[in-house]
Design a protein around this motif. Structure first.
Motif, PDB file in Angstrom:
ATOM      1  N   ARG A  60       0.840  -1.203   0.000  1.00  0.00           N
ATOM      2  CA  ARG A  60       0.000   0.000   0.000  1.00  0.00           C
ATOM      3  C   ARG A  60       0.873   1.250   0.000  1.00  0.00           C
ATOM      4  NH1 ARG A  60      -2.298   1.044   5.630  1.00  0.00           N
ATOM      5  NH2 ARG A  60      -0.105   1.598   5.791  1.00  0.00           N
ATOM      6  N   ASP A  61       1.868   1.274   0.860  1.00  0.00           N
ATOM      7  CA  ASP A  61       2.749   2.436   0.949  1.00  0.00           C
ATOM      8  C   ASP A  61       3.569   2.626  -0.328  1.00  0.00           C
ATOM      9  OD1 ASP A  61       1.703   2.683   3.494  1.00  0.00           O
ATOM     10  OD2 ASP A  61       3.503   1.942   4.515  1.00  0.00           O
ATOM     11  N   GLU A  62       4.013   1.526  -0.909  1.00  0.00           N
ATOM     12  CA  GLU A  62       4.770   1.570  -2.174  1.00  0.00           C
ATOM     13  C   GLU A  62       3.892   2.132  -3.303  1.00  0.00           C
ATOM     14  OE1 GLU A  62       6.139  -1.834  -5.288  1.00  0.00           O
ATOM     15  OE2 GLU A  62       6.749  -2.171  -3.212  1.00  0.00           O
ATOM     16  N   LEU A  63       2.640   1.698  -3.348  1.00  0.00           N
ATOM     17  CA  LEU A  63       1.718   2.177  -4.380  1.00  0.00           C
ATOM     18  C   LEU A  63       1.403   3.665  -4.210  1.00  0.00           C
ATOM     19  CD1 LEU A  63      -0.646  -0.892  -4.508  1.00  0.00           C
ATOM     20  CD2 LEU A  63       0.784  -0.067  -6.384  1.00  0.00           C
ATOM     21  N   ALA A  64       1.251   4.111  -2.973  1.00  0.00           N
ATOM     22  CA  ALA A  64       0.990   5.537  -2.733  1.00  0.00           C
ATOM     23  C   ALA A  64       2.152   6.378  -3.259  1.00  0.00           C
ATOM     24  CB  ALA A  64       0.753   5.792  -1.245  1.00  0.00           C
ATOM     25  N   ARG A  65       3.379   5.902  -3.047  1.00  0.00           N
ATOM     26  CA  ARG A  65       4.556   6.622  -3.574  1.00  0.00           C
ATOM     27  C   ARG A  65       4.543   6.633  -5.098  1.00  0.00           C
ATOM     28  NH1 ARG A  65       6.895   4.058   0.781  1.00  0.00           N
ATOM     29  NH2 ARG A  65       7.622   2.318  -0.472  1.00  0.00           N
ATOM     30  N   ALA A  66       4.192   5.502  -5.698  1.00  0.00           N
ATOM     31  CA  ALA A  66       4.161   5.409  -7.168  1.00  0.00           C
ATOM     32  C   ALA A  66       3.108   6.351  -7.749  1.00  0.00           C
ATOM     33  CB  ALA A  66       3.891   3.967  -7.593  1.00  0.00           C
ATOM     34  N   VAL A  67       1.971   6.459  -7.097  1.00  0.00           N
ATOM     35  CA  VAL A  67       0.928   7.379  -7.561  1.00  0.00           C
ATOM     36  C   VAL A  67       1.454   8.811  -7.502  1.00  0.00           C
ATOM     37  CG1 VAL A  67      -1.319   8.387  -6.963  1.00  0.00           C
ATOM     38  CG2 VAL A  67      -1.040   5.893  -7.023  1.00  0.00           C
ATOM     39  N   ARG A  68       2.097   9.157  -6.410  1.00  0.00           N
ATOM     40  CA  ARG A  68       2.667  10.514  -6.284  1.00  0.00           C
ATOM     41  C   ARG A  68       3.751  10.747  -7.322  1.00  0.00           C
ATOM     42  NH1 ARG A  68       1.704   9.470  -0.808  1.00  0.00           N
ATOM     43  NH2 ARG A  68       3.790   8.687  -0.458  1.00  0.00           N
ATOM     44  N   ASP A  69       4.549   9.730  -7.619  1.00  0.00           N
ATOM     45  CA  ASP A  69       5.600   9.858  -8.636  1.00  0.00           C
ATOM     46  C   ASP A  69       5.021  10.186 -10.016  1.00  0.00           C
ATOM     47  OD1 ASP A  69       7.514   9.315  -6.726  1.00  0.00           O
ATOM     48  OD2 ASP A  69       7.868   7.239  -7.392  1.00  0.00           O
ATOM     49  N   LEU A  70       3.804   9.710 -10.277  1.00  0.00           N
ATOM     50  CA  LEU A  70       3.153  10.008 -11.556  1.00  0.00           C
ATOM     51  C   LEU A  70       2.319  11.286 -11.491  1.00  0.00           C
ATOM     52  CD1 LEU A  70       1.992   6.542 -12.956  1.00  0.00           C
ATOM     53  CD2 LEU A  70       3.878   7.979 -13.732  1.00  0.00           C
ATOM     54  N   GLY A  71       2.429  12.011 -10.383  1.00  0.00           N
ATOM     55  CA  GLY A  71       1.732  13.276 -10.252  1.00  0.00           C
ATOM     56  C   GLY A  71       0.302  13.159  -9.758  1.00  0.00           C
ATOM     57  N   GLY A  72      -0.081  11.977  -9.306  1.00  0.00           N
ATOM     58  CA  GLY A  72      -1.437  11.773  -8.815  1.00  0.00           C
ATOM     59  C   GLY A  72      -1.543  11.974  -7.308  1.00  0.00           C
ATOM     60  N   ARG A  73      -2.769  11.996  -6.865  1.00  0.00           N
ATOM     61  CA  ARG A  73      -3.062  12.085  -5.436  1.00  0.00           C
ATOM     62  C   ARG A  73      -3.561  10.709  -4.999  1.00  0.00           C
ATOM     63  NH1 ARG A  73      -7.967  15.158  -3.133  1.00  0.00           N
ATOM     64  NH2 ARG A  73      -7.685  14.719  -0.937  1.00  0.00           N
ATOM     65  N   PRO A  74      -2.823  10.029  -4.121  1.00  0.00           N
ATOM     66  CA  PRO A  74      -3.179   8.650  -3.755  1.00  0.00           C
ATOM     67  C   PRO A  74      -4.588   8.527  -3.173  1.00  0.00           C
ATOM     68  CG  PRO A  74      -0.997   9.206  -2.944  1.00  0.00           C
ATOM     69  CD  PRO A  74      -1.608  10.482  -3.441  1.00  0.00           C
ATOM     70  N   GLU A  75      -5.269   7.459  -3.595  1.00  0.00           N
ATOM     71  CA  GLU A  75      -6.564   7.105  -3.026  1.00  0.00           C
ATOM     72  C   GLU A  75      -6.403   6.980  -1.511  1.00  0.00           C
ATOM     73  OE1 GLU A  75      -9.742   6.121  -4.215  1.00  0.00           O
ATOM     74  OE2 GLU A  75      -9.094   6.979  -6.113  1.00  0.00           O
ATOM     75  N   VAL A  76      -7.382   7.451  -0.794  1.00  0.00           N
ATOM     76  CA  VAL A  76      -7.348   7.304   0.663  1.00  0.00           C
ATOM     77  C   VAL A  76      -8.179   6.091   1.053  1.00  0.00           C
ATOM     78  CG1 VAL A  76      -6.943   9.749   1.106  1.00  0.00           C
ATOM     79  CG2 VAL A  76      -9.274   8.896   0.991  1.00  0.00           C
ATOM     80  N   SER A  77      -7.871   5.554   2.195  1.00  0.00           N
ATOM     81  CA  SER A  77      -8.604   4.408   2.700  1.00  0.00           C
ATOM     82  C   SER A  77      -9.983   4.822   3.182  1.00  0.00           C
ATOM     83  CB  SER A  77      -7.809   3.791   3.861  1.00  0.00           C
ATOM     84  OG  SER A  77      -8.522   2.709   4.405  1.00  0.00           O
ATOM     85  N   ALA A  78     -10.945   3.966   2.960  1.00  0.00           N
ATOM     86  CA  ALA A  78     -12.284   4.192   3.502  1.00  0.00           C
ATOM     87  C   ALA A  78     -12.242   3.898   5.001  1.00  0.00           C
ATOM     88  CB  ALA A  78     -13.293   3.273   2.815  1.00  0.00           C
ATOM     89  N   ALA A  79     -13.213   4.434   5.729  1.00  0.00           N
ATOM     90  CA  ALA A  79     -13.284   4.170   7.168  1.00  0.00           C
ATOM     91  C   ALA A  79     -13.587   2.696   7.429  1.00  0.00           C
ATOM     92  CB  ALA A  79     -14.349   5.050   7.804  1.00  0.00           C
ATOM     93  N   ALA A  80     -14.358   2.080   6.546  1.00  0.00           N
ATOM     94  CA  ALA A  80     -14.705   0.665   6.674  1.00  0.00           C
ATOM     95  C   ALA A  80     -15.008   0.124   5.283  1.00  0.00           C
ATOM     96  CB  ALA A  80     -15.921   0.493   7.576  1.00  0.00           C
ATOM     97  N   TYR A  81     -14.974  -1.191   5.165  1.00  0.00           N
ATOM     98  CA  TYR A  81     -15.251  -1.853   3.897  1.00  0.00           C
ATOM     99  C   TYR A  81     -16.294  -2.937   4.128  1.00  0.00           C
ATOM    100  CZ  TYR A  81     -11.133   0.450   2.047  1.00  0.00           C
ATOM    101  OH  TYR A  81     -10.231   1.402   1.631  1.00  0.00           O
ATOM    102  N   ALA A  82     -17.169  -3.120   3.155  1.00  0.00           N
ATOM    103  CA  ALA A  82     -18.157  -4.199   3.227  1.00  0.00           C
ATOM    104  C   ALA A  82     -17.433  -5.519   2.959  1.00  0.00           C
ATOM    105  CB  ALA A  82     -19.250  -3.982   2.196  1.00  0.00           C
TER     106      ALA A  82
END
Length: 165
Positions: A60-82
Motif C-alpha cells: 500500500r505504501d509503495e503504491l501511494a509513492r508510485a501514484v505521487r511519482d506520476l503526479g497523482g493524489r493517492p486514493e485514501v482508505s475508507a473508514a470501513a469496507y463491506a
C-alpha cells in the motif's frame, strides 16, 4: 508529429495511474480485511495472517509513492469496507483471507498490463505473492491467478458438464 506520441504517452500514463489507484484501493481493502481476519483466526495461523497484513501495508505504501511519482493524489482508505460475508470463526476468516488475496491478484494483473519496466516487475511480483498466499489460505490453486473473476459469462457449470449419451 510529436503530438501523437505525446498523446499516446499521456494515455499510457493515465492508464497506469488508474491501475495504480485501483491497486492502492485494493491494498487498502486488504489491510482492512486482514484486521478482521486477525481478530478471528486461530493461533496456529495468526503469524501467517500478520505477515500478510504487513505485506499489504508495505505494498500500500509503495503504491501511494508510485501514484505521487506520476503526479497523482493517492486514493485514501475508507473508514470501513463491506465484507463479502460474515466472519464468525477461524474457518471463515481463512476463506476471507483467500478471497482478499484473489481480489488483490486480479487488480495486480491489471497493473501488470498497464505498466512497464520496474513498475511492471513489481506488479508481477505482487501478483505472484498474492496468488501464493491465496493458495496457502485456500489449499488449492487456479491456473491463472488474478483472472478467475474474468471468466466468460457463458461458462456455467451446466455448460461444462457433458450431456448424457
Amino acid at each position: 508529429m510529436s503530438t501523437t506520441k505525446d498523446t499516446k504517452t499521456k494515455g499510457a500514463e493515465s492508464a497506469e495511474l488508474g491501475a495504480l489507484q485501483a491497486a492502492l484501493a485494493a491494498e487498502h481493502a486488504a489491510v482492512y480485511g486482514y484486521g478482521v481476519v486477525g481478530g478471528r483466526i486461530d493461533e496456529a495461523r495468526r503469524a501467517e495472517a500478520r505477515a500478510a497484513y504487513d505485506a499489504h501495508r508495505a505494498r500500500r505504501d509503495e503504491l501511494a509513492r508510485a501514484v505521487r511519482d506520476l503526479g497523482g493524489r493517492p486514493e485514501v482508505s475508507a473508514a470501513a469496507y463491506a465484507l463479502p460475508f460474515a466472519v464468525k470463526d477461524s474457518a471463515v476468516a481463512v476463506q476471507l483471507a483467500a478471497d482478499l488475496e484473489e481480489r488483490v491478484a486480479g487488480v495486480y494483473s491489471d497493473l501488470v498490463r498497464a505498466s512497464s519496466g520496474d513498475r511492471r516487475r513489481s506488479a508481477a511480483e505482487a501478483l505472484r505473492e498474492a496468488a501464493v498466499r491465496a493458495v496457502r489460505w485456500r489449499g488449492e490453486s487456479v491456473a491463472f491467478p488474478g483472472l478467475a473473476e474474468r471468466e466468460a459469462p457463458s461458462a456455467t457449470p451446466a455448460a461444462a458438464t457433458p450431456s448424457p449419451s
